[in-house]
Write a protein that holds these residues in place. Structure first.
Motif, short mmCIF file in Angstrom:
data_model
loop_
_atom_site.label_atom_id
_atom_site.label_comp_id
_atom_site.label_asym_id
_atom_site.label_seq_id
_atom_site.Cartn_x
_atom_site.Cartn_y
_atom_site.Cartn_z
N SER A 269 0.81 -1.21 0.00
CA SER A 269 0.00 0.00 0.00
C SER A 269 0.84 1.26 0.00
O SER A 269 1.84 1.37 0.73
CB SER A 269 -0.91 0.01 1.23
OG SER A 269 -1.76 1.13 1.20
N ALA A 270 0.42 2.23 -0.81
CA ALA A 270 0.92 3.59 -0.71
C ALA A 270 0.11 4.33 0.36
O ALA A 270 -1.01 3.93 0.69
CB ALA A 270 0.80 4.30 -2.05
N TRP A 271 0.70 5.41 0.90
CA TRP A 271 0.04 6.19 1.95
C TRP A 271 0.16 7.67 1.64
O TRP A 271 1.26 8.16 1.36
CB TRP A 271 0.69 5.94 3.32
CG TRP A 271 0.32 4.67 3.99
CD1 TRP A 271 0.59 3.40 3.58
CD2 TRP A 271 -0.39 4.54 5.23
NE1 TRP A 271 0.10 2.49 4.48
CE2 TRP A 271 -0.50 3.17 5.50
CE3 TRP A 271 -0.92 5.47 6.12
CZ2 TRP A 271 -1.15 2.69 6.65
CZ3 TRP A 271 -1.56 5.00 7.27
CH2 TRP A 271 -1.67 3.62 7.52
N HIS A 272 -0.97 8.38 1.68
CA HIS A 272 -0.95 9.83 1.55
C HIS A 272 -1.75 10.42 2.69
O HIS A 272 -2.88 10.00 2.96
CB HIS A 272 -1.55 10.27 0.21
CG HIS A 272 -1.21 11.68 -0.15
ND1 HIS A 272 -0.21 12.01 -1.04
CD2 HIS A 272 -1.72 12.87 0.28
CE1 HIS A 272 -0.12 13.31 -1.16
NE2 HIS A 272 -1.03 13.86 -0.36
N ALA A 273 -1.16 11.40 3.38
CA ALA A 273 -1.79 12.07 4.51
C ALA A 273 -2.11 13.51 4.14
O ALA A 273 -1.63 14.02 3.12
CB ALA A 273 -0.85 12.04 5.71
N PRO A 274 -2.90 14.21 4.95
CA PRO A 274 -3.13 15.63 4.69
C PRO A 274 -1.84 16.44 4.63
O PRO A 274 -1.80 17.49 3.96
CB PRO A 274 -4.01 16.06 5.87
CG PRO A 274 -4.72 14.82 6.27
CD PRO A 274 -3.73 13.71 6.06
N THR A 275 -0.81 15.96 5.29
CA THR A 275 0.48 16.67 5.28
C THR A 275 1.33 16.33 4.07
O THR A 275 2.39 16.95 3.87
CB THR A 275 1.26 16.32 6.56
OG1 THR A 275 1.38 14.89 6.66
CG2 THR A 275 0.56 16.86 7.80
N GLY A 276 0.92 15.35 3.27
CA GLY A 276 1.69 14.99 2.08
C GLY A 276 1.92 13.49 1.99
O GLY A 276 1.40 12.70 2.79
N SER A 277 2.74 13.09 1.04
CA SER A 277 3.00 11.68 0.77
C SER A 277 3.87 11.06 1.86
O SER A 277 4.88 11.62 2.25
CB SER A 277 3.70 11.53 -0.59
OG SER A 277 4.11 10.20 -0.79
N ILE B 156 4.20 7.25 1.69
CA ILE B 156 4.74 6.24 0.77
C ILE B 156 4.07 6.54 -0.56
O ILE B 156 2.85 6.37 -0.69
CB ILE B 156 4.44 4.80 1.21
CG1 ILE B 156 4.90 4.53 2.65
CG2 ILE B 156 5.08 3.80 0.26
CD1 ILE B 156 4.47 3.16 3.19
N SER B 157 4.83 7.00 -1.53
CA SER B 157 4.21 7.45 -2.77
C SER B 157 3.85 6.27 -3.67
O SER B 157 4.40 5.17 -3.55
CB SER B 157 5.16 8.40 -3.52
OG SER B 157 6.24 7.67 -4.09
N ASN B 158 2.94 6.52 -4.59
CA ASN B 158 2.58 5.50 -5.57
C ASN B 158 3.78 5.10 -6.40
O ASN B 158 3.94 3.92 -6.73
CB ASN B 158 1.45 6.02 -6.46
CG ASN B 158 0.14 6.17 -5.71
OD1 ASN B 158 -0.20 5.37 -4.84
ND2 ASN B 158 -0.60 7.21 -6.04
N ASP B 159 4.64 6.05 -6.74
CA ASP B 159 5.82 5.71 -7.54
C ASP B 159 6.81 4.88 -6.74
O ASP B 159 7.47 3.99 -7.30
CB ASP B 159 6.49 6.98 -8.05
CG ASP B 159 5.71 7.63 -9.19
OD1 ASP B 159 5.03 6.89 -9.94
OD2 ASP B 159 5.76 8.86 -9.33
N GLU B 160 6.90 5.12 -5.44
CA GLU B 160 7.78 4.28 -4.61
C GLU B 160 7.25 2.85 -4.54
O GLU B 160 8.04 1.89 -4.56
CB GLU B 160 7.92 4.89 -3.21
CG GLU B 160 8.82 6.12 -3.20
CD GLU B 160 8.75 6.91 -1.91
OE1 GLU B 160 9.80 7.44 -1.48
OE2 GLU B 160 7.65 7.00 -1.31
N VAL B 161 5.94 2.70 -4.45
CA VAL B 161 5.36 1.36 -4.48
C VAL B 161 5.60 0.71 -5.84
O VAL B 161 5.92 -0.48 -5.92
CB VAL B 161 3.86 1.41 -4.14
CG1 VAL B 161 3.20 0.05 -4.36
CG2 VAL B 161 3.65 1.84 -2.69
#
Length: 270
Positions: free
Chosen positions: A56-64, A66-71
Protein backbone atom coordinates in the motif's frame (compact mmCIF):
# COMPACT_ATOMS: atom_id res chain seq x y z
CA UNK A 1 -0.11 -23.51 0.19
CA UNK A 2 -0.96 -20.24 -1.56
CA UNK A 3 -1.23 -17.20 0.75
CA UNK A 4 -1.93 -13.60 -0.32
CA UNK A 5 -1.41 -10.75 2.15
CA UNK A 6 -4.18 -8.23 1.41
CA UNK A 7 -2.67 -5.37 3.44
CA UNK A 8 1.05 -4.74 3.76
CA UNK A 9 3.40 -1.81 3.31
CA UNK A 10 7.11 -1.27 2.92
CA UNK A 11 7.70 1.86 5.00
CA UNK A 12 9.80 4.84 3.97
CA UNK A 13 11.67 7.15 6.33
CA UNK A 14 8.79 9.64 5.92
CA UNK A 15 6.29 7.02 7.00
CA UNK A 16 8.36 6.03 10.02
CA UNK A 17 8.73 9.68 11.07
CA UNK A 18 4.97 10.32 11.17
CA UNK A 19 4.16 11.52 14.71
CA UNK A 20 1.06 9.33 15.03
CA UNK A 21 3.15 6.19 14.46
CA UNK A 22 4.97 6.43 17.80
CA UNK A 23 1.92 5.41 19.83
CA UNK A 24 1.21 2.48 17.51
CA UNK A 25 4.82 1.25 17.77
CA UNK A 26 4.64 1.49 21.55
CA UNK A 27 1.32 -0.40 21.58
CA UNK A 28 2.77 -3.15 19.37
CA UNK A 29 6.07 -3.16 21.31
CA UNK A 30 8.09 -2.17 18.26
CA UNK A 31 9.77 1.03 19.41
CA UNK A 32 12.89 1.61 17.34
CA UNK A 33 11.42 0.07 14.19
CA UNK A 34 13.02 1.75 11.18
CA UNK A 35 12.76 1.73 7.41
CA UNK A 36 14.20 -1.53 6.09
CA UNK A 37 15.58 -3.05 2.90
CA UNK A 38 13.19 -4.76 0.52
CA UNK A 39 14.77 -8.11 1.30
CA UNK A 40 13.62 -7.82 4.93
CA UNK A 41 10.01 -7.74 3.75
CA UNK A 42 10.60 -10.66 1.39
CA UNK A 43 12.29 -12.63 4.17
CA UNK A 44 9.31 -12.08 6.48
CA UNK A 45 6.99 -13.30 3.73
CA UNK A 46 9.15 -16.37 3.10
CA UNK A 47 9.18 -17.25 6.81
CA UNK A 48 5.39 -17.51 6.81
CA UNK A 49 4.92 -18.86 3.28
CA UNK A 50 3.32 -15.71 1.86
CA UNK A 51 3.14 -15.98 -1.94
CA UNK A 52 2.15 -12.41 -2.75
CA UNK A 53 1.67 -9.17 -0.82
CA UNK A 54 -0.44 -6.16 -1.78
CA UNK A 55 1.79 -3.18 -0.96
CA UNK A 56 0.00 0.00 0.00
CA UNK A 57 0.92 3.59 -0.71
CA UNK A 58 0.04 6.19 1.95
CA UNK A 59 -0.95 9.83 1.55
CA UNK A 60 -1.79 12.07 4.51
CA UNK A 61 -3.13 15.63 4.69
CA UNK A 62 0.48 16.67 5.28
CA UNK A 63 1.69 14.99 2.08
CA UNK A 64 3.00 11.68 0.77
CA UNK A 65 4.26 9.10 3.27
CA UNK A 66 4.74 6.24 0.77
CA UNK A 67 4.21 7.45 -2.77
CA UNK A 68 2.58 5.50 -5.57
CA UNK A 69 5.82 5.71 -7.54
CA UNK A 70 7.78 4.28 -4.61
CA UNK A 71 5.36 1.36 -4.48
CA UNK A 72 5.71 0.94 -8.24
CA UNK A 73 9.49 0.72 -7.85
CA UNK A 74 9.04 -1.93 -5.18
CA UNK A 75 6.74 -3.96 -7.41
CA UNK A 76 9.13 -3.60 -10.35
CA UNK A 77 11.96 -4.92 -8.18
CA UNK A 78 9.98 -8.04 -7.16
CA UNK A 79 7.01 -8.51 -9.51
CA UNK A 80 6.86 -12.14 -8.42
CA UNK A 81 6.06 -11.14 -4.82
CA UNK A 82 4.33 -7.74 -4.82
CA UNK A 83 1.36 -5.90 -6.30
CA UNK A 84 0.61 -2.21 -5.79
CA UNK A 85 -2.34 -0.55 -4.05
CA UNK A 86 -2.58 3.16 -4.85
CA UNK A 87 -3.55 6.07 -2.67
CA UNK A 88 -4.61 9.65 -3.40
CA UNK A 89 -4.84 13.17 -2.02
CA UNK A 90 -8.50 13.65 -1.07
CA UNK A 91 -8.16 17.45 -1.28
CA UNK A 92 -7.48 17.23 -5.04
CA UNK A 93 -10.44 15.32 -6.53
CA UNK A 94 -9.54 15.60 -10.20
CA UNK A 95 -5.88 14.90 -9.45
CA UNK A 96 -7.00 11.85 -7.48
CA UNK A 97 -9.01 10.51 -10.42
CA UNK A 98 -6.11 11.06 -12.83
CA UNK A 99 -3.70 9.39 -10.42
CA UNK A 100 -5.92 6.33 -10.00
CA UNK A 101 -6.16 6.00 -13.77
CA UNK A 102 -2.38 6.29 -14.10
CA UNK A 103 -1.69 3.77 -11.35
CA UNK A 104 -4.13 1.19 -12.69
CA UNK A 105 -3.65 1.56 -16.44
CA UNK A 106 0.07 2.40 -16.57
CA UNK A 107 1.55 0.91 -13.40
CA UNK A 108 -0.69 -2.14 -13.05
CA UNK A 109 -1.93 -1.40 -9.53
CA UNK A 110 -4.79 -3.62 -8.36
CA UNK A 111 -6.65 -1.42 -5.87
CA UNK A 112 -6.92 1.94 -4.10
CA UNK A 113 -6.61 2.49 -0.35
CA UNK A 114 -7.56 5.53 1.74
CA UNK A 115 -7.34 5.36 5.55
CA UNK A 116 -10.17 7.46 7.06
CA UNK A 117 -8.60 8.14 10.46
CA UNK A 118 -5.54 9.63 8.76
CA UNK A 119 -7.79 12.31 7.23
CA UNK A 120 -10.37 12.38 10.04
CA UNK A 121 -12.97 12.05 7.28
CA UNK A 122 -15.49 9.18 7.23
CA UNK A 123 -15.91 7.42 3.88
CA UNK A 124 -19.28 9.06 3.11
CA UNK A 125 -17.59 12.46 2.90
CA UNK A 126 -18.05 14.05 -0.53
CA UNK A 127 -14.27 14.14 -1.09
CA UNK A 128 -14.19 10.36 -1.50
CA UNK A 129 -16.88 10.15 -4.16
CA UNK A 130 -14.69 10.87 -7.23
CA UNK A 131 -12.40 8.10 -5.96
CA UNK A 132 -15.30 5.65 -5.87
CA UNK A 133 -16.35 6.54 -9.41
CA UNK A 134 -12.80 5.95 -10.66
CA UNK A 135 -12.60 2.59 -8.87
CA UNK A 136 -15.88 1.42 -10.41
CA UNK A 137 -14.89 2.59 -13.88
CA UNK A 138 -11.51 0.84 -13.69
CA UNK A 139 -12.79 -2.29 -11.96
CA UNK A 140 -10.56 -2.15 -8.89
CA UNK A 141 -11.55 -2.52 -5.21
CA UNK A 142 -11.59 0.39 -2.81
CA UNK A 143 -9.70 -0.61 0.35
CA UNK A 144 -10.16 1.19 3.62
CA UNK A 145 -9.84 0.81 7.39
CA UNK A 146 -12.69 -0.05 9.72
CA UNK A 147 -12.82 -0.09 13.51
CA UNK A 148 -10.76 1.59 16.19
CA UNK A 149 -7.33 3.10 15.58
CA UNK A 150 -3.98 2.09 17.03
CA UNK A 151 -2.59 5.63 16.71
CA UNK A 152 -4.03 8.27 19.03
CA UNK A 153 -6.46 9.54 16.42
CA UNK A 154 -10.29 9.56 16.40
CA UNK A 155 -11.81 6.15 15.68
CA UNK A 156 -15.23 7.45 14.62
CA UNK A 157 -14.35 7.69 10.87
CA UNK A 158 -13.82 3.91 10.95
CA UNK A 159 -17.31 3.13 12.21
CA UNK A 160 -19.15 1.06 9.56
CA UNK A 161 -22.68 2.39 10.15
CA UNK A 162 -23.76 4.93 8.99
CA UNK A 163 -20.68 5.86 6.95
CA UNK A 164 -19.88 2.80 4.84
CA UNK A 165 -23.54 1.86 4.80
CA UNK A 166 -24.29 5.07 2.87
CA UNK A 167 -21.37 4.52 0.48
CA UNK A 168 -22.47 0.98 -0.33
CA UNK A 169 -26.00 2.21 -1.00
CA UNK A 170 -24.77 4.97 -3.30
CA UNK A 171 -22.28 2.74 -5.16
CA UNK A 172 -23.71 -0.78 -5.47
CA UNK A 173 -21.05 -1.69 -8.06
CA UNK A 174 -18.14 -0.62 -5.84
CA UNK A 175 -16.12 -3.48 -4.33
CA UNK A 176 -15.04 -2.46 -0.81
CA UNK A 177 -12.52 -4.23 1.42
CA UNK A 178 -12.62 -3.07 5.03
CA UNK A 179 -9.30 -3.74 6.72
CA UNK A 180 -8.43 -4.31 10.37
CA UNK A 181 -11.59 -6.32 11.21
CA UNK A 182 -13.78 -3.47 12.50
CA UNK A 183 -13.64 -4.04 16.28
CA UNK A 184 -15.47 -2.94 18.42
CA UNK A 185 -18.25 -2.61 15.83
CA UNK A 186 -18.02 -6.21 14.67
CA UNK A 187 -21.80 -6.67 14.54
CA UNK A 188 -22.10 -3.63 12.29
CA UNK A 189 -19.39 -5.13 10.07
CA UNK A 190 -21.21 -8.45 9.76
CA UNK A 191 -24.53 -6.74 9.13
CA UNK A 192 -22.98 -4.86 6.18
CA UNK A 193 -21.36 -8.04 4.90
CA UNK A 194 -24.78 -9.70 5.00
CA UNK A 195 -26.56 -6.77 3.36
CA UNK A 196 -24.07 -5.92 0.61
CA UNK A 197 -22.54 -8.59 -1.66
CA UNK A 198 -19.62 -6.30 -2.61
CA UNK A 199 -18.46 -5.61 0.95
CA UNK A 200 -15.56 -7.68 2.29
CA UNK A 201 -13.36 -7.74 5.38
CA UNK A 202 -9.65 -8.35 5.82
CA UNK A 203 -8.01 -9.53 9.02
CA UNK A 204 -4.93 -7.29 8.87
CA UNK A 205 -3.48 -6.03 12.16
CA UNK A 206 -4.68 -9.16 14.00
CA UNK A 207 -3.00 -12.40 14.92
CA UNK A 208 -5.58 -14.97 13.85
CA UNK A 209 -6.14 -16.34 17.34
CA UNK A 210 -7.30 -12.85 18.40
CA UNK A 211 -10.05 -12.50 15.81
CA UNK A 212 -13.52 -11.82 17.26
CA UNK A 213 -15.49 -15.06 17.64
CA UNK A 214 -18.42 -13.77 15.57
CA UNK A 215 -16.10 -13.02 12.64
CA UNK A 216 -14.57 -16.49 12.89
CA UNK A 217 -18.05 -18.02 12.77
CA UNK A 218 -18.85 -15.93 9.69
CA UNK A 219 -15.58 -17.04 8.08
CA UNK A 220 -16.30 -20.71 8.74
CA UNK A 221 -19.77 -20.53 7.25
CA UNK A 222 -21.73 -18.20 5.00
CA UNK A 223 -18.99 -15.56 4.95
CA UNK A 224 -16.21 -17.78 3.64
CA UNK A 225 -16.13 -15.88 0.33
CA UNK A 226 -16.06 -12.47 2.06
CA UNK A 227 -13.03 -12.51 4.39
CA UNK A 228 -9.41 -11.99 3.29
CA UNK A 229 -6.17 -12.63 5.11
CA UNK A 230 -3.91 -9.64 5.78
CA UNK A 231 -1.06 -8.69 8.08
CA UNK A 232 -0.42 -4.92 8.23
CA UNK A 233 3.32 -5.68 7.99
CA UNK A 234 5.60 -4.42 9.46
CA UNK A 235 3.34 -3.63 12.43
CA UNK A 236 2.77 -7.37 12.81
CA UNK A 237 4.71 -10.14 11.11
CA UNK A 238 3.12 -12.70 8.81
CA UNK A 239 4.50 -15.52 10.95
CA UNK A 240 2.86 -14.11 14.07
CA UNK A 241 -0.44 -13.60 12.24
CA UNK A 242 -0.56 -17.19 11.00
CA UNK A 243 0.94 -19.01 13.99
CA UNK A 244 -2.38 -20.42 15.24
CA UNK A 245 -4.26 -20.72 11.96
CA UNK A 246 -5.45 -24.24 12.75
CA UNK A 247 -7.37 -22.95 15.78
CA UNK A 248 -9.85 -21.22 13.44
CA UNK A 249 -11.32 -24.63 12.56
CA UNK A 250 -11.66 -23.90 8.85
CA UNK A 251 -12.48 -26.62 6.36
CA UNK A 252 -10.32 -26.89 3.23
CA UNK A 253 -12.57 -24.68 1.12
CA UNK A 254 -12.85 -21.91 3.71
CA UNK A 255 -9.10 -21.99 4.38
CA UNK A 256 -8.23 -21.72 0.70
CA UNK A 257 -10.62 -18.85 0.09
CA UNK A 258 -9.50 -16.97 3.20
CA UNK A 259 -5.76 -17.30 2.61
CA UNK A 260 -5.68 -16.57 -1.11
CA UNK A 261 -8.77 -17.35 -3.17
CA UNK A 262 -10.85 -14.33 -2.20
CA UNK A 263 -7.97 -11.91 -2.72
CA UNK A 264 -7.07 -13.41 -6.09
CA UNK A 265 -10.67 -13.10 -7.24
CA UNK A 266 -11.34 -9.56 -5.99
CA UNK A 267 -8.01 -8.07 -7.09
CA UNK A 268 -7.82 -10.14 -10.30
CA UNK A 269 -4.43 -11.55 -9.39
CA UNK A 270 -2.81 -14.02 -11.76
Amino acid sequence: MDIVDAWSQHPTERFMAAPWLATLLRWTRQEGLAAMPVQATVDAMDEAGISLALMSAWHAPTGSLISNDEVAELVAARPDRFRGVATVDLTDPMGAVREIRRCVTELGFVGVRVVPWLWNLPPNDRRYYPVYVACVELGVPFCTQIGHTGPLCPSEPGRPIPYLDEVLLDFPELVVVGGHVGYPWIHEVLSLATKYPNFHVDTSAYALHRLPADLVGFLRGRGRSRVLFGTNWPMISPARCLARLDELGLDDEARGLFLAGNARRLFRLS
